[in-house]
Design a protein around this motif. Structure first.
Motif, PDB file in Angstrom:
ATOM      1  N   ASP A 113       4.756   1.990   9.498  1.00 21.42           N
ATOM      2  CA  ASP A 113       4.900   2.360   8.089  1.00 21.42           C
ATOM      3  C   ASP A 113       6.157   1.747   7.475  1.00 21.42           C
ATOM      4  O   ASP A 113       6.188   1.440   6.282  1.00 21.42           O
ATOM      5  N   HIS A 114       7.202   1.519   8.299  1.00 19.74           N
ATOM      6  CA  HIS A 114       8.403   0.837   7.795  1.00 19.74           C
ATOM      7  C   HIS A 114       8.080  -0.605   7.443  1.00 19.74           C
ATOM      8  O   HIS A 114       8.496  -1.107   6.395  1.00 19.74           O
ATOM      9  N   GLN A 116       5.189  -1.823   6.713  1.00 26.06           N
ATOM     10  CA  GLN A 116       4.316  -1.807   5.534  1.00 26.06           C
ATOM     11  C   GLN A 116       5.144  -1.598   4.262  1.00 26.06           C
ATOM     12  O   GLN A 116       4.890  -2.224   3.230  1.00 26.06           O
ATOM     13  N   ARG A 117       6.142  -0.734   4.346  1.00 32.42           N
ATOM     14  CA  ARG A 117       7.005  -0.483   3.178  1.00 32.42           C
ATOM     15  C   ARG A 117       7.776  -1.741   2.799  1.00 32.42           C
ATOM     16  O   ARG A 117       7.892  -2.078   1.616  1.00 32.42           O
TER      17      ARG A 117
END
Length: 198
Positions: A113-114, A116-117
């Motif tokens: 998710d990091h 992706q961010r």
């Protein structure tokens, strides 16, 4: 500026060679072992950088051969107007992102998710930066550089999506280096100039 730069360098040398600051110098065997341990990165990344350079500069003679000198000049100018700011900002962002990703990797791994961010944030920067060239390339070049550069604006509009994609992927490729996937970086770096020529 020159005196300040030189003073800073001399101060750095003084600190490095000061007593007890960095410990004993490494032996030749230790240097060789460190070079062998970390040689994969330059072996795969340096050819990638050379291919990238060839892909941005060696295309102009090909364009001149196929389309003529005037178009080649417009092509080179549009490449310069898109690539120089892109490389400057890309290098700055990579310089910040690389140690951040490396630290996360050391502390248990980079969370998907990091990553992706980071990709979403890069998109938020990339789209507004390149969209004006895509939509208004000829108008922008004509307004800023004169009517003789309208053709360069048309070429910039054609190249803008490729530069936008390359900008984001180039920065995110630092993750592959953190994970020591240097061969993969080379593979992508080899495909990029070929697609650029196409």
């Amino acid at each position: 500026l020159s005196i300040g730069f030189l003073s800073g360098r001399l101060l750095n040398l003084g600190i490095l060679f000061g007593a007890g600051s960095v410990g004993r110098p490494p032996s030749c065997l230790e240097l060789w072992a460190a070079a062998k341990r970390h040689s994969e990165l330059p072996r795969w990344v340096m050819p990638t950088a050379v291919l990238n350079l060839i892909g941005t500069t060696a295309i102009t003679p090909l364009v001149a051969h196929v389309y003529g000198d005037s178009t080649a000049g417009s092509f080179a100018f549009s490449m310069q107007m898109l690539s120089v700011p892109s490389a400057l900002v890309g290098q700055a962002v990579s310089t910040i992102l690389f140690p951040k990703l490396a630290q996360e990797d050391r502390e248990g791994g980079v969370q998907p998710d990091h990553l992706q961010r980071y990709a979403i944030l890069l998109g938020a920067v990339t789209i507004p930066a390149f969209l004006p060239f895509l939509l208004l390339g000829p108008e922008l070049f004509g307004a800023f550089f004169g009517a003789e550069w309208l053709r360069a604006g048309e070429i910039a509009a054609t190249l803008a999506p490729w530069f936008a994609t390359s900008f984001g992927s180039g920065i995110l490729s630092t993750f592959a280096i953190v994970k020591r996937r240097c061969r993969r970086v080379f593979g992508v770096g080899a495909v990029e100039p070929i697609t650029r020529v196409a």
